[in-house]
Scaffold this motif. Structure first.
Motif, PDB file in Angstrom:
ATOM      1  N   LEU A  91       0.854  -1.183   0.000  1.00  0.00           N
ATOM      2  CA  LEU A  91       0.000   0.000   0.000  1.00  0.00           C
ATOM      3  C   LEU A  91       0.892   1.236   0.000  1.00  0.00           C
ATOM      4  CD1 LEU A  91      -2.823   1.300   0.258  1.00  0.00           C
ATOM      5  CD2 LEU A  91      -2.555   1.132   2.754  1.00  0.00           C
ATOM      6  N   TYR A  92       0.906   1.929  -1.147  1.00  0.00           N
ATOM      7  CA  TYR A  92       1.681   3.154  -1.280  1.00  0.00           C
ATOM      8  C   TYR A  92       0.798   4.354  -0.944  1.00  0.00           C
ATOM      9  CZ  TYR A  92       5.170   0.413  -3.886  1.00  0.00           C
ATOM     10  OH  TYR A  92       6.121  -0.511  -4.268  1.00  0.00           O
ATOM     11  N   PRO A  93       1.393   5.474  -0.505  1.00  0.00           N
ATOM     12  CA  PRO A  93       0.579   6.657  -0.176  1.00  0.00           C
ATOM     13  C   PRO A  93      -0.230   7.159  -1.372  1.00  0.00           C
ATOM     14  CG  PRO A  93       2.815   6.910   0.650  1.00  0.00           C
ATOM     15  CD  PRO A  93       2.816   5.692  -0.209  1.00  0.00           C
ATOM     16  N   SER A  94       0.348   7.047  -2.592  1.00  0.00           N
ATOM     17  CA  SER A  94      -0.349   7.509  -3.794  1.00  0.00           C
ATOM     18  C   SER A  94       0.246   6.798  -5.008  1.00  0.00           C
ATOM     19  CB  SER A  94      -0.194   9.023  -3.958  1.00  0.00           C
ATOM     20  OG  SER A  94       1.155   9.341  -4.257  1.00  0.00           O
ATOM     21  N   GLN A  95      -0.459   6.894  -6.127  1.00  0.00           N
ATOM     22  CA  GLN A  95       0.049   6.294  -7.362  1.00  0.00           C
ATOM     23  C   GLN A  95       1.354   6.970  -7.781  1.00  0.00           C
ATOM     24  OE1 GLN A  95      -2.688   6.421 -10.651  1.00  0.00           O
ATOM     25  NE2 GLN A  95      -1.381   5.172 -11.979  1.00  0.00           N
ATOM     26  N   HIS A  96       1.433   8.282  -7.574  1.00  0.00           N
ATOM     27  CA  HIS A  96       2.647   9.018  -7.931  1.00  0.00           C
ATOM     28  C   HIS A  96       3.842   8.512  -7.126  1.00  0.00           C
ATOM     29  CE1 HIS A  96       5.337  12.327  -8.958  1.00  0.00           C
ATOM     30  NE2 HIS A  96       5.531  12.531  -7.662  1.00  0.00           N
ATOM     31  N   GLU A  97       3.631   8.318  -5.820  1.00  0.00           N
ATOM     32  CA  GLU A  97       4.741   7.887  -4.963  1.00  0.00           C
ATOM     33  C   GLU A  97       5.096   6.418  -5.183  1.00  0.00           C
ATOM     34  OE1 GLU A  97       4.544  10.150  -0.828  1.00  0.00           O
ATOM     35  OE2 GLU A  97       2.543   9.948  -1.692  1.00  0.00           O
ATOM     36  N   ALA A  98       4.167   5.649  -5.753  1.00  0.00           N
ATOM     37  CA  ALA A  98       4.476   4.245  -6.072  1.00  0.00           C
ATOM     38  C   ALA A  98       5.435   4.157  -7.248  1.00  0.00           C
ATOM     39  CB  ALA A  98       3.193   3.485  -6.388  1.00  0.00           C
ATOM     40  N   GLY A  99       5.386   5.154  -8.146  1.00  0.00           N
ATOM     41  CA  GLY A  99       6.276   5.142  -9.305  1.00  0.00           C
ATOM     42  C   GLY A  99       6.047   3.896 -10.145  1.00  0.00           C
ATOM     43  N   ASP A 100       7.160   3.284 -10.581  1.00  0.00           N
ATOM     44  CA  ASP A 100       7.020   2.075 -11.396  1.00  0.00           C
ATOM     45  C   ASP A 100       6.944   0.804 -10.542  1.00  0.00           C
ATOM     46  OD1 ASP A 100       9.598   1.743 -10.480  1.00  0.00           O
ATOM     47  OD2 ASP A 100      10.554   1.768 -12.444  1.00  0.00           O
ATOM     48  N   GLY A 101       6.934   0.983  -9.219  1.00  0.00           N
ATOM     49  CA  GLY A 101       6.746  -0.165  -8.330  1.00  0.00           C
ATOM     50  C   GLY A 101       7.978  -1.006  -8.084  1.00  0.00           C
ATOM     51  N   THR A 102       9.156  -0.514  -8.498  1.00  0.00           N
ATOM     52  CA  THR A 102      10.383  -1.297  -8.307  1.00  0.00           C
ATOM     53  C   THR A 102      10.658  -1.501  -6.820  1.00  0.00           C
ATOM     54  OG1 THR A 102      11.346  -0.463 -10.351  1.00  0.00           O
ATOM     55  CG2 THR A 102      12.874  -1.368  -8.724  1.00  0.00           C
TER      56      THR A 102
END
Length: 250
Positions: free
Chosen positions: A227-238
């Motif tokens: 669970l990331y704070p936002s899609q932007h902060e998740a980035g490419d998920g690496t």
């Protein structure tokens, strides 16, 4: 006539390491004089088996690190006055499938100065072994999570595949680093033990018992939702610094 400057270089790194792990090579350069070298350049070969590269440069005694590049090898301009020194760290992740030798070679030059040092270049070789167990990540889905209130954010679902190299692995552990405010999705039920859920910057999960073994040729897949704070902060998920280890019986 080119003015002389004695600029020795030293490089150090691990003699042995395991594939999939991060290693650091440390290169130190200095100018013993008699002349300043404002246009010194440090170059180094970077093994192609190293990825996710990080470069830092710490200058001392009046030296100034320029902007370095790690594309097609290391290239770093350094303003190196007499008495000046710089310590450079080059860190990368070893290809999880690689087994063999890595060699990193460094060289210090200057267009306007003749380097009179005996050691104006150096190299270090690291023997890479395959660990007993390796882990490979695949992103299988991602979506916004809007409830409950304290678990809103952007979910990325991973399948982490564990593979045994040569022998059966009974007890194992998976670890990786995550961005701030990222954690294992509390809405997901897990069959594995969560030792660290990510709130301190790292995730560690382990086998709960001796029934989830990994046989050579028969991988084990572990489903993990972050669970990331936002899609932007998740980035490419690496997943940073992802690694698996065989552990002794808990």
């Amino acid at each position: 006539m080119t003015l002389p400057a004695e600029m020795p270089v030293e490089i150090s790194g691990p003699q042995t390491a395991q594939s999939g792990h991060r290693i650091t090579y440390t290169i130190s350069v200095q100018n013993l004089g008699p002349n300043d070298a404002p246009d010194a350049v440090l170059e180094a070969t970077i093994p192609t088996e190293l990825t996710d590269l990080e470069l830092t440069c710490q200058a001392e005694n009046g030296a100034v690190c320029g902007t370095g590049s790690v594309r097609d090898g290391l290239h770093l301009p350094i303003d190196l006055p007499k008495g000046g020194k710089a310590v450079i760290n080059l860190t990368g992740t070893i290809d999880p499938q690689y087994e063999g030798r890595l060699t990193c070679t460094s060289l210090i030059t200057s267009p306007s100065r003749a380097n009179t040092a005996e050691r104006h270049s150096g190299s270090v070789t690291t023997e890479i072994d395959r660990p007993p167990v390796t882990v490979s990540p695949v992103i299988v889905g991602q979506w916004p999570q809007t409830w409950p209130e304290d678990a809103k954010g952007w979910v990325i679902s991973y399948e982490l595949t564990l593979a045994a190299h040569a022998q059966r692995v009974v007890w194992w552990e998976i670890g990786f680093d995550v961005a701030p405010r990222t954690r294992i999705n509390p809405q997901q039920s897990q069959w594995y033990n969560v030792i660290k859920d990510g709130t301190d910057g790292s995730v560690v999960i382990t086998t709960p018992d001796d029934t989830h073994t990994i046989e050579p040729g028969t991988p084990l897949t572990v489903a993990v939702q972050l669970l990331y704070p936002s899609q932007h902060e998740a980035g490419d998920g690496t997943l940073r610094n992802l690694h698996a280890t065989e552990v002794t019986h808990p």
